[in-house]
Design a protein around this motif. Structure first.
Motif, PDB file in Angstrom:
ATOM      1  N   ALA A   1     -14.657 113.720  54.866  1.00  0.00           N
ATOM      2  CA  ALA A   1     -13.957 113.384  53.626  1.00  0.00           C
ATOM      3  C   ALA A   1     -12.565 112.840  53.934  1.00  0.00           C
ATOM      4  N   ALA A   2     -11.856 113.457  54.878  1.00  0.00           N
ATOM      5  CA  ALA A   2     -10.495 113.023  55.208  1.00  0.00           C
ATOM      6  C   ALA A   2     -10.496 111.609  55.784  1.00  0.00           C
ATOM      7  N   TYR A   3     -11.330 111.361  56.800  1.00  0.00           N
ATOM      8  CA  TYR A   3     -11.275 110.010  57.366  1.00  0.00           C
ATOM      9  C   TYR A   3     -11.959 108.981  56.465  1.00  0.00           C
ATOM     10  N   GLY A   4     -12.842 109.431  55.571  1.00  0.00           N
ATOM     11  CA  GLY A   4     -13.416 108.520  54.584  1.00  0.00           C
ATOM     12  C   GLY A   4     -12.367 108.040  53.588  1.00  0.00           C
ATOM     13  N   THR A   5     -11.464 108.926  53.195  1.00  0.00           N
ATOM     14  CA  THR A   5     -10.392 108.534  52.290  1.00  0.00           C
ATOM     15  C   THR A   5      -9.393 107.629  53.000  1.00  0.00           C
ATOM     16  N   VAL A   6      -9.167 107.860  54.277  1.00  0.00           N
ATOM     17  CA  VAL A   6      -8.315 106.958  55.065  1.00  0.00           C
ATOM     18  C   VAL A   6      -8.942 105.558  55.086  1.00  0.00           C
ATOM     19  N   ASP A   7     -10.251 105.483  55.219  1.00  0.00           N
ATOM     20  CA  ASP A   7     -10.953 104.202  55.195  1.00  0.00           C
ATOM     21  C   ASP A   7     -10.796 103.530  53.833  1.00  0.00           C
ATOM     22  N   GLU A   8     -10.914 104.312  52.748  1.00  0.00           N
ATOM     23  CA  GLU A   8     -10.708 103.777  51.402  1.00  0.00           C
ATOM     24  C   GLU A   8      -9.288 103.223  51.263  1.00  0.00           C
ATOM     25  N   LEU A   9      -8.316 103.960  51.769  1.00  0.00           N
ATOM     26  CA  LEU A   9      -6.928 103.512  51.728  1.00  0.00           C
ATOM     27  C   LEU A   9      -6.760 102.198  52.484  1.00  0.00           C
ATOM     28  N   ASN A  10      -7.392 102.095  53.621  1.00  0.00           N
ATOM     29  CA  ASN A  10      -7.296 100.877  54.424  1.00  0.00           C
ATOM     30  C   ASN A  10      -7.860  99.679  53.656  1.00  0.00           C
ATOM     31  N   ALA A  11      -8.985  99.868  52.977  1.00  0.00           N
ATOM     32  CA  ALA A  11      -9.566  98.789  52.177  1.00  0.00           C
ATOM     33  C   ALA A  11      -8.635  98.403  51.031  1.00  0.00           C
ATOM     34  N   LEU A  12      -7.993  99.394  50.426  1.00  0.00           N
ATOM     35  CA  LEU A  12      -7.062  99.121  49.343  1.00  0.00           C
ATOM     36  C   LEU A  12      -5.845  98.346  49.853  1.00  0.00           C
ATOM     37  N   LEU A  13      -5.398  98.649  51.066  1.00  0.00           N
ATOM     38  CA  LEU A  13      -4.288  97.881  51.644  1.00  0.00           C
ATOM     39  C   LEU A  13      -4.694  96.423  51.855  1.00  0.00           C
ATOM     40  N   GLY A  14      -5.971  96.181  52.114  1.00  0.00           N
ATOM     41  CA  GLY A  14      -6.451  94.800  52.186  1.00  0.00           C
ATOM     42  C   GLY A  14      -6.235  94.074  50.868  1.00  0.00           C
ATOM     43  N   LEU A  15      -6.455  94.773  49.754  1.00  0.00           N
ATOM     44  CA  LEU A  15      -6.177  94.183  48.442  1.00  0.00           C
ATOM     45  C   LEU A  15      -4.677  93.976  48.230  1.00  0.00           C
ATOM     46  N   CYS A  16      -3.873  94.922  48.685  1.00  0.00           N
ATOM     47  CA  CYS A  16      -2.411  94.771  48.585  1.00  0.00           C
ATOM     48  C   CYS A  16      -1.946  93.527  49.323  1.00  0.00           C
ATOM     49  N   ARG A  17      -2.568  93.243  50.443  1.00  0.00           N
ATOM     50  CA  ARG A  17      -2.163  92.087  51.248  1.00  0.00           C
ATOM     51  C   ARG A  17      -2.404  90.772  50.514  1.00  0.00           C
ATOM     52  N   LEU A  18      -3.345  90.766  49.563  1.00  0.00           N
ATOM     53  CA  LEU A  18      -3.581  89.545  48.778  1.00  0.00           C
ATOM     54  C   LEU A  18      -2.378  89.186  47.925  1.00  0.00           C
ATOM     55  N   GLN A  19      -1.544  90.179  47.591  1.00  0.00           N
ATOM     56  CA  GLN A  19      -0.370  89.973  46.750  1.00  0.00           C
ATOM     57  C   GLN A  19       0.912  89.857  47.573  1.00  0.00           C
ATOM     58  N   ALA A  20       0.801  89.917  48.895  1.00  0.00           N
ATOM     59  CA  ALA A  20       1.975  90.043  49.765  1.00  0.00           C
ATOM     60  C   ALA A  20       2.444  88.704  50.313  1.00  0.00           C
ATOM     61  N   GLY A  21       3.756  88.603  50.482  1.00  0.00           N
ATOM     62  CA  GLY A  21       4.326  87.491  51.230  1.00  0.00           C
ATOM     63  C   GLY A  21       4.146  87.740  52.717  1.00  0.00           C
ATOM     64  N   PRO A  22       4.589  86.816  53.556  1.00  0.00           N
ATOM     65  CA  PRO A  22       4.335  86.925  54.999  1.00  0.00           C
ATOM     66  C   PRO A  22       4.882  88.200  55.646  1.00  0.00           C
ATOM     67  N   ASP A  23       6.099  88.624  55.293  1.00  0.00           N
ATOM     68  CA  ASP A  23       6.673  89.816  55.921  1.00  0.00           C
ATOM     69  C   ASP A  23       5.912  91.079  55.535  1.00  0.00           C
ATOM     70  N   LEU A  24       5.632  91.218  54.252  1.00  0.00           N
ATOM     71  CA  LEU A  24       4.887  92.387  53.793  1.00  0.00           C
ATOM     72  C   LEU A  24       3.467  92.358  54.343  1.00  0.00           C
ATOM     73  N   ASP A  25       2.861  91.195  54.386  1.00  0.00           N
ATOM     74  CA  ASP A  25       1.512  91.067  54.940  1.00  0.00           C
ATOM     75  C   ASP A  25       1.481  91.548  56.387  1.00  0.00           C
ATOM     76  N   SER A  26       2.470  91.161  57.154  1.00  0.00           N
ATOM     77  CA  SER A  26       2.541  91.572  58.560  1.00  0.00           C
ATOM     78  C   SER A  26       2.701  93.088  58.685  1.00  0.00           C
ATOM     79  N   ALA A  27       3.569  93.662  57.852  1.00  0.00           N
ATOM     80  CA  ALA A  27       3.781  95.108  57.887  1.00  0.00           C
ATOM     81  C   ALA A  27       2.515  95.862  57.488  1.00  0.00           C
ATOM     82  N   LEU A  28       1.840  95.381  56.440  1.00  0.00           N
ATOM     83  CA  LEU A  28       0.613  96.055  56.001  1.00  0.00           C
ATOM     84  C   LEU A  28      -0.509  95.890  57.011  1.00  0.00           C
ATOM     85  N   ALA A  29      -0.547  94.767  57.723  1.00  0.00           N
ATOM     86  CA  ALA A  29      -1.538  94.588  58.790  1.00  0.00           C
ATOM     87  C   ALA A  29      -1.316  95.633  59.879  1.00  0.00           C
ATOM     88  N   ARG A  30      -0.062  95.894  60.206  1.00  0.00           N
ATOM     89  CA  ARG A  30       0.244  96.928  61.199  1.00  0.00           C
ATOM     90  C   ARG A  30      -0.227  98.294  60.705  1.00  0.00           C
TER      91      ARG A  30
END
Length: 189
Positions: A33-62
């Protein structure tokens, strides 16, 4: 290096999954359950990156890469004398988040009210990610109450939710500011 030639294995058809140490547990296990939620969070950060400029995109990729490290850490139980060196989250990954929080927060106005998870599309997605990070932290804390885990994992998740909070505020700074909570605003309406 990972090499996946087949995507399905049929080994989970009975409701079990394999951990990084080769042991098998129920898919309802708190560790899963714990690492499954981490995976869900990671997928959600992929959606966040769609709204991000280059600097934020780079930080979220990290952060996304760090979350794969964190998931691998959670997937591999602590072992005495392990047959391989397990991938573990380290203090420098937490320190990077702290430095980023301080950097972003230095440009934000002091909060004098709680804020609503709203505003720009980027801010709303980042707030959503923040809440999933908090859930991952709670599930990981529940796991830590019954099994040994790397303490840096909890530190990372705790700082990550703070980082996502200041990133959401920063996204709203350029879109009209934070959306403030007005306590009791609709009670007399």
């Amino acid at each position: 290096m990972v090499k996946l030639t087949r995507i399905y294995t049929r080994t989970g058809d009975a409701g079990e999954t394999g951990l990084g140490d080769g042991s098998r547990v129920a898919k309802t296990d708190p560790r899963v359950a714990a690492y499954g939620t981490v995976d869900e969070l990671n997928a959600l950060l992929g959606l966040c990156r769609l709204q991000a400029g280059p600097d934020l995109d780079s930080a979220l990729a990290r952060v996304q890469n760090d979350l794969f490290d964190l998931g691998a850490d959670l997937c591999t139980p602590e072992m005495e004398d392990p047959p391989f060196e397990p991938l573990r989250v380290v203090a420098s990954q937490v320190a990077w988040l702290e430095a980023e929080i301080d950097r972003v927060n230095a440009n934000l106005e002091t909060l004098r009210s709680f804020i609503l998870p709203a505003g720009s599309a980027a801010a709303a997605h980042l707030h959503h990610a923040r809440t999933v990070a908090r859930r991952a932290e709670r599930e990981t804390a529940a796991l830590a109450a019954t099994e040994a885990i790397n303490a840096e994992v909890l530190r990372y998740l705790n700082r990550l939710s703070d980082y996502l909070f200041v990133l959401a505020r920063d996204a709203n700074r350029d879109a009209g500011g934070d959306v403030l909570w007005k306590p009791g605003a609709s009670r007399d309406a």
